[in-house]
Write a protein that holds these residues in place. Sequence first.
Motif, PDB file in Angstrom:
ATOM      1  N   TYR A 327       0.841  -1.207   0.024  1.00 25.62           N
ATOM      2  CA  TYR A 327      -0.001  -0.047  -0.107  1.00 25.62           C
ATOM      3  C   TYR A 327       0.804   1.183   0.062  1.00 25.62           C
ATOM      4  O   TYR A 327       1.913   1.058   0.345  1.00 25.62           O
ATOM      5  N   VAL A 328       0.364   2.290  -0.649  1.00 22.10           N
ATOM      6  CA  VAL A 328       1.019   3.668  -0.587  1.00 22.10           C
ATOM      7  C   VAL A 328       0.186   4.604   0.383  1.00 22.10           C
ATOM      8  O   VAL A 328      -1.122   4.708   0.009  1.00 22.10           O
ATOM      9  N   LEU A 329       0.714   5.107   1.662  1.00 19.16           N
ATOM     10  CA  LEU A 329      -0.017   5.702   2.475  1.00 19.16           C
ATOM     11  C   LEU A 329      -0.707   6.805   2.009  1.00 19.16           C
ATOM     12  O   LEU A 329      -2.039   7.317   2.206  1.00 19.16           O
ATOM     13  N   ASP A 330       0.011   7.593   1.072  1.00 14.32           N
ATOM     14  CA  ASP A 330      -0.785   8.838   0.560  1.00 14.32           C
ATOM     15  C   ASP A 330      -1.973   8.386  -0.210  1.00 14.32           C
ATOM     16  O   ASP A 330      -2.917   9.085  -0.099  1.00 14.32           O
ATOM     17  N   ASP A 331      -1.865   7.394  -0.852  1.00 13.12           N
ATOM     18  CA  ASP A 331      -3.054   6.848  -1.823  1.00 13.12           C
ATOM     19  C   ASP A 331      -4.089   6.510  -0.987  1.00 13.12           C
ATOM     20  O   ASP A 331      -5.407   6.714  -1.186  1.00 13.12           O
ATOM     21  N   LEU A 332      -3.782   5.824   0.128  1.00 12.40           N
ATOM     22  CA  LEU A 332      -4.995   5.105   1.163  1.00 12.40           C
ATOM     23  C   LEU A 332      -5.542   6.293   1.710  1.00 12.40           C
ATOM     24  O   LEU A 332      -6.909   6.492   1.891  1.00 12.40           O
ATOM     25  N   LEU A 336      -9.442   7.873   1.926  1.00 12.76           N
ATOM     26  CA  LEU A 336     -10.260   8.277   3.161  1.00 12.76           C
ATOM     27  C   LEU A 336     -10.157   9.906   3.341  1.00 12.76           C
ATOM     28  O   LEU A 336     -10.969  10.203   4.329  1.00 12.76           O
ATOM     29  N   ARG A 337      -9.630  10.535   2.380  1.00 11.16           N
ATOM     30  CA  ARG A 337      -9.718  12.246   2.437  1.00 11.16           C
ATOM     31  C   ARG A 337      -9.105  12.531   3.833  1.00 11.16           C
ATOM     32  O   ARG A 337      -9.579  13.527   4.710  1.00 11.16           O
ATOM     33  N   VAL A 346       2.031   4.029  11.738  1.00 19.98           N
ATOM     34  CA  VAL A 346       1.133   2.946  11.155  1.00 19.98           C
ATOM     35  C   VAL A 346       1.750   1.584  11.157  1.00 19.98           C
ATOM     36  O   VAL A 346       1.072   0.826  11.800  1.00 19.98           O
ATOM     37  N   ILE A 347       3.047   1.526  10.983  1.00 26.98           N
ATOM     38  CA  ILE A 347       3.619   0.103  11.258  1.00 26.98           C
ATOM     39  C   ILE A 347       3.688  -0.273  12.638  1.00 26.98           C
ATOM     40  O   ILE A 347       3.389  -1.494  12.972  1.00 26.98           O
ATOM     41  N   GLU A 348       3.999   0.739  13.544  1.00 25.54           N
ATOM     42  CA  GLU A 348       4.027   0.413  14.995  1.00 25.54           C
ATOM     43  C   GLU A 348       2.393  -0.319  15.446  1.00 25.54           C
ATOM     44  O   GLU A 348       2.247  -1.099  16.066  1.00 25.54           O
ATOM     45  N   ARG A 349       1.337   0.466  14.943  1.00 25.11           N
ATOM     46  CA  ARG A 349      -0.057   0.350  15.381  1.00 25.11           C
ATOM     47  C   ARG A 349      -0.352  -0.835  14.832  1.00 25.11           C
ATOM     48  O   ARG A 349      -0.893  -1.935  15.396  1.00 25.11           O
ATOM     49  N   LEU A 350      -0.145  -1.259  13.740  1.00 29.76           N
ATOM     50  CA  LEU A 350      -0.295  -2.506  12.999  1.00 29.76           C
ATOM     51  C   LEU A 350       0.173  -3.805  13.717  1.00 29.76           C
ATOM     52  O   LEU A 350      -0.301  -4.778  14.122  1.00 29.76           O
ATOM     53  N   ARG A 351       1.604  -3.477  14.060  1.00 34.80           N
ATOM     54  CA  ARG A 351       2.385  -4.556  14.628  1.00 34.80           C
ATOM     55  C   ARG A 351       1.676  -4.815  16.101  1.00 34.80           C
ATOM     56  O   ARG A 351       1.496  -5.920  16.507  1.00 34.80           O
ATOM     57  N   ALA A 352       1.364  -3.755  16.888  1.00 31.86           N
ATOM     58  CA  ALA A 352       0.835  -3.740  17.991  1.00 31.86           C
ATOM     59  C   ALA A 352      -0.635  -4.611  18.221  1.00 31.86           C
ATOM     60  O   ALA A 352      -1.007  -4.985  19.185  1.00 31.86           O
ATOM     61  N   ILE A 376      -6.369  -1.599   8.048  1.00 35.67           N
ATOM     62  CA  ILE A 376      -5.170  -0.444   7.706  1.00 35.67           C
ATOM     63  C   ILE A 376      -6.047   0.711   7.762  1.00 35.67           C
ATOM     64  O   ILE A 376      -5.439   1.684   8.226  1.00 35.67           O
ATOM     65  N   LYS A 377      -7.051   1.020   7.048  1.00 37.65           N
ATOM     66  CA  LYS A 377      -7.906   2.079   7.101  1.00 37.65           C
ATOM     67  C   LYS A 377      -8.139   2.698   8.470  1.00 37.65           C
ATOM     68  O   LYS A 377      -8.159   3.924   8.758  1.00 37.65           O
ATOM     69  N   TYR A 378      -8.616   1.628   9.249  1.00 37.18           N
ATOM     70  CA  TYR A 378      -8.834   1.844  10.429  1.00 37.18           C
ATOM     71  C   TYR A 378      -7.869   2.573  11.659  1.00 37.18           C
ATOM     72  O   TYR A 378      -8.053   3.569  12.160  1.00 37.18           O
ATOM     73  N   VAL A 379      -6.491   1.851  11.126  1.00 34.85           N
ATOM     74  CA  VAL A 379      -5.465   2.470  11.956  1.00 34.85           C
ATOM     75  C   VAL A 379      -4.893   3.773  11.409  1.00 34.85           C
ATOM     76  O   VAL A 379      -4.465   4.526  12.175  1.00 34.85           O
ATOM     77  N   LEU A 380      -5.219   4.063  10.100  1.00 36.47           N
ATOM     78  CA  LEU A 380      -4.764   5.335   9.373  1.00 36.47           C
ATOM     79  C   LEU A 380      -5.656   6.344  10.216  1.00 36.47           C
ATOM     80  O   LEU A 380      -5.205   7.586  10.192  1.00 36.47           O
ATOM     81  N   LYS A 381      -7.001   6.318  10.308  1.00 37.42           N
ATOM     82  CA  LYS A 381      -7.727   7.360  10.750  1.00 37.42           C
ATOM     83  C   LYS A 381      -7.198   7.889  12.199  1.00 37.42           C
ATOM     84  O   LYS A 381      -6.768   7.224  12.851  1.00 37.42           O
ATOM     85  N   PRO A 382      -7.308   9.430  12.144  1.00 37.77           N
ATOM     86  CA  PRO A 382      -6.848   9.990  13.469  1.00 37.77           C
ATOM     87  C   PRO A 382      -7.642   9.648  14.697  1.00 37.77           C
ATOM     88  O   PRO A 382      -8.831   9.285  14.528  1.00 37.77           O
TER      89      PRO A 382
END
Length: 382
Positions: A327-332, A336-337, A346-352, A376-382
């Motif tokens: 995935y490209v974070l800017d694209d995802l 999600l706007r 993001v990597i830390e959150r996914l690993r956790a 991944i989208k859930y993790v990306l959201k602020p």
Amino acid sequence: MSTHIMKEGEATFTLPEFAEAPTRRMKVFYNPVMEESRDISVLMLQHHRGLSDRDLLASDLMTGCGVRGLRWALEVSGMGRVMLNDVNELAAEVASRNVELNHQSSLVEVYNMEANQFLALYSSPKRRLDVVDVDPFGSPAPYVDSSVRALRNGGLLALTATDLSALTGVAFDACYRRYGSRPLKTEYAFENAIRILVSFVARVAAVHKMGFTPRLCYHRKHYVRVYGVLKYGAGEADSSLRNIGFILHCVQCRFRQPSSSILNGKCKVCGAKLRVTGPLWLGELSDRETLASILKDLERRGFRLKTKVREMLRRIMEECGMPPTHYVLDDLSSVLRIKPPRLETVIERLRASGYRACRTHIPGNRLKTDAPVEFIKYVLKP
Ligand SMILES: C[S@@+](CC[C@H](N)C(=O)[O-])C[C@H]1O[C@@H](n2cnc3c(N)ncnc32)[C@H](O)[C@@H]1O
């Protein structure tokens, strides 16, 4: 004729003309940007020699000024014979002069032949080679059949492809024509490019009852590079072919799924129509043991680009065992706007959360993970 004297690795060589950004119209081609590719070829040949019980017979099939093969002769211990070849008469002449300049005439031979004709000389059982390196302008596809036929059981095939517009789907028809695969313009198109090329080699090798296993693959700048080993036997061919399939991709929500069939249908996340890319290689692209060995060897080398090479190889190592695509974070984030978060976060959150996640060797805000796209989208959201 004016002459430029150059140095790369242990080789000193001359060129009739030099350009930082060379074109294929040059009298004799030399691209300084490919020094890193040649460094890695030295490491890969040394590793291959370590696995072999005899000195290596290696062909630098499209040699230009001869620097790649000359560096093998000078920097790889245990070379039996290095054959430099180029269809361009002047290139073969310059390569011959460079062989003499480096006092390598006893180890290095120069040929001036069309690549497929040259390989035909080595395709009978007792004459086959340990290494064939195909470094053309554009696509290596026209040379793959001759290359596999000229390799011994266990031989190493190295390929460069610079026809990335075809392999990444910008020139769809060219990709289908050359590789028999449907490319797809996606955020992971460079990785797909490698997978399409590997699947092509595996399918060509299978015709000759040989299996092909990639050992090191990467994308850099304007090219992709594939190293892999050929093993003789119908069983080897069949097990290699089992790594080939398709990727179903949703351009709407970025869901993707490796698949053994092209029956696409609807995205299970958002219901949009899925696109298909392939056939392509769904298996591992690089091998941890090979990477560990060449990383170790790298430390004793005096390569000018050592730091860059180390960084890329370590990144490739991290990607081992991860699923296809990334995935490209800017694209995802644009889907999600939202503003893209930091990749490390993001990597830390996914690993956790128990998923595997890493960066890719391909530069940019890229993420490889086994987490589903919704998570991944859930993790990306602020
Ligand atoms: C990208 S350059 C090779 C660069 C070289 N391997 C290096 O690392 O510096 C491609 C070379 O392939 C040669 N070439 C192109 N088509 C060929 C063919 N069909 N047979 C043999 N050589 C060919 C060109 O003359 C050119 O020198």
